[in-house]
Design an enzyme around this catalytic site. Structure first.
Site, short mmCIF file in Angstrom:
data_model
loop_
_atom_site.label_atom_id
_atom_site.label_comp_id
_atom_site.label_asym_id
_atom_site.label_seq_id
_atom_site.Cartn_x
_atom_site.Cartn_y
_atom_site.Cartn_z
N PHE A 62 0.83 -1.20 0.00
CA PHE A 62 0.00 0.00 0.00
C PHE A 62 0.87 1.26 0.00
O PHE A 62 1.89 1.32 0.68
CB PHE A 62 -0.88 0.04 1.26
CG PHE A 62 -1.91 -1.04 1.36
CD1 PHE A 62 -3.21 -0.84 0.93
CD2 PHE A 62 -1.58 -2.29 1.91
CE1 PHE A 62 -4.17 -1.84 1.03
CE2 PHE A 62 -2.53 -3.29 2.02
CZ PHE A 62 -3.83 -3.07 1.58
N ASP A 63 0.43 2.25 -0.76
CA ASP A 63 0.98 3.59 -0.60
C ASP A 63 0.40 4.14 0.71
O ASP A 63 -0.64 3.65 1.18
CB ASP A 63 0.56 4.45 -1.79
CG ASP A 63 0.93 5.90 -1.61
OD1 ASP A 63 2.08 6.16 -1.23
OD2 ASP A 63 0.07 6.77 -1.84
N LYS A 64 1.04 5.12 1.30
CA LYS A 64 0.53 5.68 2.56
C LYS A 64 -0.44 6.84 2.30
O LYS A 64 -1.64 6.71 2.52
CB LYS A 64 1.67 6.15 3.47
CG LYS A 64 1.17 6.76 4.80
CD LYS A 64 2.30 7.15 5.70
CE LYS A 64 2.98 8.44 5.26
NZ LYS A 64 2.10 9.63 5.44
#
Length: 579
Positions: free
Chosen positions: A272-274
């Protein structure tokens, strides 16, 4: 009923392709030659019904797309020459001013220039909860104006709108077959001619070698041909995949093809990207510190002016600050965006740097920064820090806050229960990355990553786990999404690049849909395997009964074709009904 079936079967034979229709044609003609005209007619009738069931199943599975097409507006009310006139949507041009009244559909994509309203965006996002729109906000074709009056400027032609692209994607998804579907197609290509040869042997060998009744064994061979028609087997995968794509569409998810459903069912890890993915991505200015005699007003004027030239998500809170505080923007003589680190610009020969600590290269406020982070580890906010340097002197420090999505923790927990490893890839500093990953239960995080570092990390995870999904915002994460086995884009921000790059798009910006997608993919593949297993089991059992003479032509097609096709269809349609 039989004319088109026979015509198609023979035309395909002339193209050196042996199709199911040719098997039915042989069986029907054979039955008639044996004097069983009624059975031949029933055979063609029941095959026609089986084909109808297949078409019906696919039409039902595509129903959500048909409903979407109906939502496309045809007429727009546009201001021209001081008057409001109605024109066809396809005749609208970029820059036209369109009027939208309460209850109207938004006819085309654009930006509001006057008025405000609440808009139902269900046709785009799958969520019927109205969204408030004001001057400067984007509006999308096919969405419904609830109660306000507004005017907007057209920004896209009718064939370039987000809605049009969604429809095209769903249409194209039918052509992107899963590997198992391609295998079935290849299997059928060799299976059908093999069955014809086997049927010929069944008809000839018993009478030539054992002196048995030629007519009886020709009849049995015809029954074998009918049973062997792979209708149910051929439709088992495509109808299931289309049904799953339909289920996704109903839930605000665009799945570009069956291959991504199959691949997602195998995923062992998700990265996941943050910012904007695990967090809301709506940064707000939380704290401002100034140094070296610079006032807060002057500091914010400098930062807002340079950030005004950037399209990075971090620039948005500064652009909002300009509007809220009526700040006059300063024109920079030079401007440069330093990928992944920050911005650089100069005014009257004075150089400014605005960005991460890695860009600035100073440690004057390290102790303050550490204590600030440590004191807020249990806070629901994720902090991003922007440093401002003037000619190598630190003149300010700004803290931005970003709230963790309310359903991020539950989503990560559900994925862990499915034995799926979770990773967070972020360009943010290690302290912030630790804070977010610790709060939501991510298995492992990687911080301080430049865009190229994210790509490399995704490649490493793909190699380690075999099958990896990547979830990002579809803009800054496009290269990483492309490298993963399945790329999932969040929301419609940067929709053009998200649609081009991602394999799956979550139009309603809801991270919990990732967990839903895993369940949907696994359920779909389970249904596909059920359909294939049942088809093979039933047909092999009936084939044995046919050879020993316990099955007629009518019974063969009722149980081995129409009945089996109906079972497969109903089983596949469960996916779109229950999900």
């Amino acid at each position: 009923m039989g004319f088109d079936i026979i015509k198609y079967g023979l035309s395909e034979l002339l193209e050196y392709e042996v199709k199911i229709e040719f098997l039915v044609t042989i069986s029907t003609i054979g039955a008639c030659l044996l004097g069983n005209f009624a059975e031949g007619a029933v055979l063609m009738l029941l095959f026609f019904i089986a084909e109808y069931l297949e078409d019906f199943a696919l039409d039902q599975s595509k129903k959500s797309m048909v409903d979407l097409v109906k939502l496309r507006p045809d007429i727009a009310c546009v201001k021209r020459g001081g008057h409001e006139i109605e024109v066809k949507v396809e005749d609208l041009s970029i820059g036209d001013i369109v009027v939208v009244k309460p209850g109207d559909k938004v006819p085309i994509d654009g930006v509001i220039i006057k008025g405000s309203s609440s808009i139902n965006q269900a046709s785009i996002t799958g969520e019927s909860f109205p969204v408030d729109k004001y001057v400067g906000d984007e509006v999308y074709s096919s969405t419904i104006n609830q109660d306000g009056y507004f005017e907007f400027k057209v920004t896209k032609t009718s064939d370039e709108t987000i809605f049009s692209k969604i429809i095209e994607l769903i249409k194209e998804s039918e052509d992107k077959k899963a590997k198992i579907d391609l295998f079935i197609d290849k299997f059928a290509k060799y299976y059908t001619p093999t069955i014809i040869i086997l049927a010929i042997l069944v008809a000839i060998i018993p009478s030539l070698i054992f002196g048995l009744s030629f007519k009886e064994w020709v009849y049995k061979s015809l029954v074998l041909l009918v049973i062997s028609c792979p209708c149910a087997l051929a439709i088992s995968t495509p109808v299931s995949m289309v049904s799953a794509i339909t289920a996704g569409t109903k839930n605000g998810i665009i799945i570009k093809g069956g291959e991504y459903i199959e691949e997602l069912s195998k995923v062992k890890a998700i990265s996941f990207d943050k910012t904007g993915t695990l967090t809301e991505g709506n940064l707000v200015i939380e704290d401002i510190k100034t140094f070296n005699g610079v006032s807060e007003e002057n500091l914010m004027k400098i930062v807002c002016s340079i950030e005004n030239k950037s399209n990075h998500p971090i620039a948005k809170p500064f652009k909002d600050y300009v509007i809220e505080n009526n700040i006059s923007i300063i024109e920079f003589d030079e401007f440069n965006s330093i990928n992944g680190l920050g911005l650089e610009g100069s005014i009257d020969g004075v150089n400014y740097l605005v960005g991460k600590k890695e860009l600035i290269g100073v440690d004057v406020i390290d102790s303050y920064l550490d204590s600030h982070l440590n004191s807020s580890l249990d806070s629901p906010l994720s902090n991003t820090h922007v440093f401002i340097v003037r000619e190598n002197d630190l003149i300010g420090f700004i803290s931005l806050s970003d709230k963790i999505r309310s359903n991020s923790k539950a989503t990560i927990s559900n994925l862990s229960k499915k034995n799926i490893k979770t990773f967070m890839l972020t360009g943010d500093n290690d302290d912030n990355a630790f804070k977010v990953s610790n709060a939501i239960g991510i298995d492992k995080y990687y911080s301080n990553l430049m865009p190229k570092d994210k790509v490399q990390k995704v490649q490493e995870l793909v190699k380690e786990y075999g099958s990896l999904a990547m979830v990002g915002d579809g803009v800054n994460d496009s290269p990483s999404l492309a490298q993963a086995n399945v790329g999932i884009a969040m929301g419609l921000d940067g929709a053009d690049i998200a649609i081009e790059t991602a394999d799956i798009i979550l139009t309603n910006d809801d991270i919990s849909k990732v967990d839903y997608l895993i369940d949907l993919s696994k359920k779909t593949m389970a249904v596909v395997k059920q359909n294939i297993s049942v088809s093979l089991l039933v047909k092999s059992s009936l084939a044995i009964l046919a050879v020993i003479g316990f099955l007629s032509l009518g019974e063969a097609i009722i149980f081995g074709d129409v009945g089996l096709t109906l079972i497969v269809v109903l089983n596949a349609l469960r996916i779109s009904k229950n999900y």
